[in-house]
Design a protein around this motif. Structure first.
Motif, PDB file in Angstrom:
ATOM      1  N   PRO A 412     -22.414  -5.424  27.213  1.00 14.11           N
ATOM      2  CA  PRO A 412     -21.140  -4.897  26.794  1.00 14.11           C
ATOM      3  C   PRO A 412     -20.234  -4.479  27.909  1.00 14.11           C
ATOM      4  O   PRO A 412     -20.765  -3.445  28.730  1.00 14.11           O
ATOM      5  CB  PRO A 412     -21.465  -3.642  25.809  1.00 14.11           C
ATOM      6  CG  PRO A 412     -22.539  -3.278  26.028  1.00 14.11           C
ATOM      7  CD  PRO A 412     -23.399  -4.462  26.704  1.00 14.11           C
ATOM      8  N   GLN A 413     -19.241  -4.969  28.004  1.00 16.84           N
ATOM      9  CA  GLN A 413     -18.189  -4.730  29.233  1.00 16.84           C
ATOM     10  C   GLN A 413     -16.708  -5.150  28.834  1.00 16.84           C
ATOM     11  O   GLN A 413     -16.735  -6.056  28.076  1.00 16.84           O
ATOM     12  CB  GLN A 413     -18.671  -5.246  30.546  1.00 16.84           C
ATOM     13  CG  GLN A 413     -18.611  -6.878  30.512  1.00 16.84           C
ATOM     14  CD  GLN A 413     -18.593  -7.362  31.678  1.00 16.84           C
ATOM     15  OE1 GLN A 413     -18.369  -6.637  32.928  1.00 16.84           O
ATOM     16  NE2 GLN A 413     -18.970  -8.584  32.261  1.00 16.84           N
ATOM     17  N   LYS A 414     -15.923  -4.672  29.502  1.00 20.65           N
ATOM     18  CA  LYS A 414     -14.325  -5.018  29.287  1.00 20.65           C
ATOM     19  C   LYS A 414     -14.383  -6.508  29.755  1.00 20.65           C
ATOM     20  O   LYS A 414     -14.856  -6.809  30.941  1.00 20.65           O
ATOM     21  CB  LYS A 414     -13.551  -3.975  30.120  1.00 20.65           C
ATOM     22  CG  LYS A 414     -12.049  -4.431  29.927  1.00 20.65           C
ATOM     23  CD  LYS A 414     -11.306  -3.407  30.979  1.00 20.65           C
ATOM     24  CE  LYS A 414      -9.742  -3.602  30.736  1.00 20.65           C
ATOM     25  NZ  LYS A 414      -9.384  -5.047  31.440  1.00 20.65           N
ATOM     26  N   GLY A 415     -13.942  -7.282  28.949  1.00 15.76           N
ATOM     27  CA  GLY A 415     -13.686  -8.391  29.386  1.00 15.76           C
ATOM     28  C   GLY A 415     -14.829  -9.444  29.195  1.00 15.76           C
ATOM     29  O   GLY A 415     -14.937 -10.639  29.503  1.00 15.76           O
ATOM     30  N   GLY A 416     -15.723  -8.833  28.509  1.00 12.44           N
ATOM     31  CA  GLY A 416     -17.088  -9.587  28.137  1.00 12.44           C
ATOM     32  C   GLY A 416     -17.272 -10.054  26.602  1.00 12.44           C
ATOM     33  O   GLY A 416     -16.098  -9.897  25.932  1.00 12.44           O
ATOM     34  N   LYS A 417     -18.313 -10.570  26.014  1.00 15.06           N
ATOM     35  CA  LYS A 417     -18.321 -11.030  24.749  1.00 15.06           C
ATOM     36  C   LYS A 417     -19.034  -9.872  23.904  1.00 15.06           C
ATOM     37  O   LYS A 417     -20.123  -9.478  24.352  1.00 15.06           O
ATOM     38  CB  LYS A 417     -19.504 -12.401  24.848  1.00 15.06           C
ATOM     39  CG  LYS A 417     -18.793 -13.600  25.572  1.00 15.06           C
ATOM     40  CD  LYS A 417     -19.825 -14.399  25.642  1.00 15.06           C
ATOM     41  CE  LYS A 417     -20.375 -14.952  24.385  1.00 15.06           C
ATOM     42  NZ  LYS A 417     -19.243 -16.152  23.956  1.00 15.06           N
TER      43      LYS A 417
END
Length: 493
Positions: A412-417
């Motif tokens: 999980p990360q900003k810009g992730g899926k």
């Protein structure tokens, strides 16, 4: 409106002279769409409408009454689509061509659907609620007027019996214990067809991904294309839970069928259910810090959690469905309890994979809560009036409430899926970019191959740059690597 009176006596008021108007209007709409100027279509429609008495707003084309006769090739179609029998005159401009657009995007099924519609046989002549295999949805045959209805205790060919002499299967597989379920040998049951819901009757067991929707016990055609058509079905929306081994990256490769089945089988729990609610909550963690000289606090990001709540209801529509439903409910409850390993005092934590449509496809989750509503004001029970030793007194309706924490296959990360929304995966269960991946431009946490690192460095970085060697992106942020088919690069040089 008087000029419509006479035409209403026919099955259509579209004539050859009207076709040009309709085609011109459609062409103007297309031009307006491509140009992004809707006024083009409006102006064109005004000009066309002012030069003729025919209005497309009141155009109609219906099948002649005689087309409702079930004769010829249509006699064998259980659910004919009468909308398609308008004839091939001027009214054929209104012919249904459902599936044509999707067929141009390489959907074989859509191509078949389009062909069925154009041929006037109709989609439902092949694809229907109770069609065979993937052409249907396992809806059952409850209303069959020729079905045996003289004995409400009748058991169908789908029934199973306990054989104490077989090697143990399921959770006891691999132990010294004996006993397993096998197909019934009762002659009356063998000749009685199953008319219930083919998804609900899918039993709990250990199977491969290809056999998740296997509703019939094993047959001699088990590993053939015909066997797959007969033994498997599908649901309107994919909805099931499995053991951890059934991830998206499973590939048969050079393994034999026996080797593949042995290495890639795990628990399968499939429900035909009404999903009452599905919620997904993302919670970032922040801590406040008071600084000298500032009345308002500073905030530090401390972490991330995600929780889901899923409520659904399961119904048994026939007596044969009760046993597999309760076996699956029992198996699901087992994923809230630990597994005890021989010769160890440590408990093994349970986790599973969940599929709901294409939102979540075989994503790892843990259950934080599980509740069953076994009875409420509108619940009916099987009372087993006849004292059948193979039947139990159980409710026909069960409400299920689940608290779920998704682990996911992606960091999980900003810009992730955060959702799957893809249909093709590599050997490490990572979605592959393409038209069948709605999130192709979101970060998969992909590990770069040697060739990919070299290409990136040659385009973005100086060959002698230490930054390039450390794998730092052009945005200045460190890349987080994940497994892929290629060579893992942890410190590219």
């Amino acid at each position: 409106m008087a000029f419509f009176v006479k035409s209403n006596e026919r099955s259509t008021n579209i004539t050859d002279s009207n076709i040009g108007q309709l085609i011109t209007g459609a062409a103007l709409n297309s031009v307006a769409s491509i140009a992004g100027v809707p006024q083009i279509a409006q102006i064109g429609a005004s000009i066309i409408g002012s030069t003729t008495k025919f209005s497309p707003y009141f155009a109609y084309a219906v099948p002649p009454l005689a087309s409702a006769n079930r004769n010829g090739v249509f006699a064998a179609i259980e659910t004919p689509d009468l909308r398609l029998r308008k004839g091939f005159g001027a009214q054929s401009i209104t012919m249904r061509i459902d599936g044509t657009s999707a067929a141009t995007r390489r959907s074989l099924k859509a191509g078949i659907i389009a062909g069925l519609n154009i041929s006037t046989l109709g989609t439902y002549s092949v694809f229907n609620l109770n069609g065979a295999g993937k052409s249907g949805y396992g809806w059952g045959d409850h209303g069959n007027v020729y079905a045996l209805r003289n004995d409400y205790t009748a058991q169908s060919h789908i029934a199973t019996r306990w054989n104490p002499n077989l090697p143990a299967t399921g959770p006891l597989a691999g132990t010294k214990k004996q006993g397993a379920w096998e197909k019934t040998l009762n002659p009356l049951s063998v000749i009685t067809p199953f008319r219930g819901d083919k998804v609900s009757v899918i039993d709990f067991g250990q199977r491969t991904k290809q056999n998740i929707y296997k509703w019939r016990p094993s047959t001699v055609l088990e590993d053939t294309a015909l066997g797959s058509l007969i033994n498997n079905t599908q649901d309107f929306i994919k909805f099931y839970f499995t053991g951890p081994k059934l991830h998206n990256g499973i590939q048969k490769g050079d393994m034999t069928t026996e080797e593949y089945n042995l290495m890639n089988s795990d628990d399968v729990i499939v429900f035909r259910a009404i999903i009452n609610s599905l919620s997904d909550t993302f919670t970032p963690g922040w801590s406040s810090q008071t600084m000298i000289g500032r009345a308002d606090p500073n905030y530090h990001y401390t972490g991330f959690t995600r929780d889901m709540n899923l409520d659904f209801t399961v119904y048994a529509t026939s007596r044969d469905e009760l046993k597999p439903i309760y076996r699956k409910l029992n198996a699901l409850a087992g994923y809230t309890a630990p597994e005890y390993v021989k010769n160890s005092i440590a408990m093994r934590a349970p986790w599973m994979r969940m599929t709901i449509g294409d939102l979540f496809v075989q994503q790892p989750v843990i259950l934080t809560s599980l509740g069953y509503t076994l009875h409420d004001s509108d619940t009916t029970w099987e009372i087993n009036f006849e004292d059948d030793p193979t039947m139990m007194q159980t409710p026909h309706k069960i409400g299920v409430s689940m608290g779920i924490t998704p682990i996911m296959d992606y960091l999980p990360q900003k810009g992730g899926k955060f959702y799957t929304l893809a249909k093709k995966f590599d050997a490490e269960a990572i979605p592959q970019p393409g038209n069948d991946n709605w999130l192709s431009d979101f970060d998969n946490q992909a590990t770069w191959t040697v060739q990919e690192v070299a290409a990136w460095r040659s385009k973005h970085m100086d060959k002698d740059s230490d930054i390039g060697k450390m794998g730092i992106g052009e945005d200045g942020k460190a890349k987080i690597l994940r497994p892929s088919r290629g060579t893992l690069i942890t410190n590219p040089k």
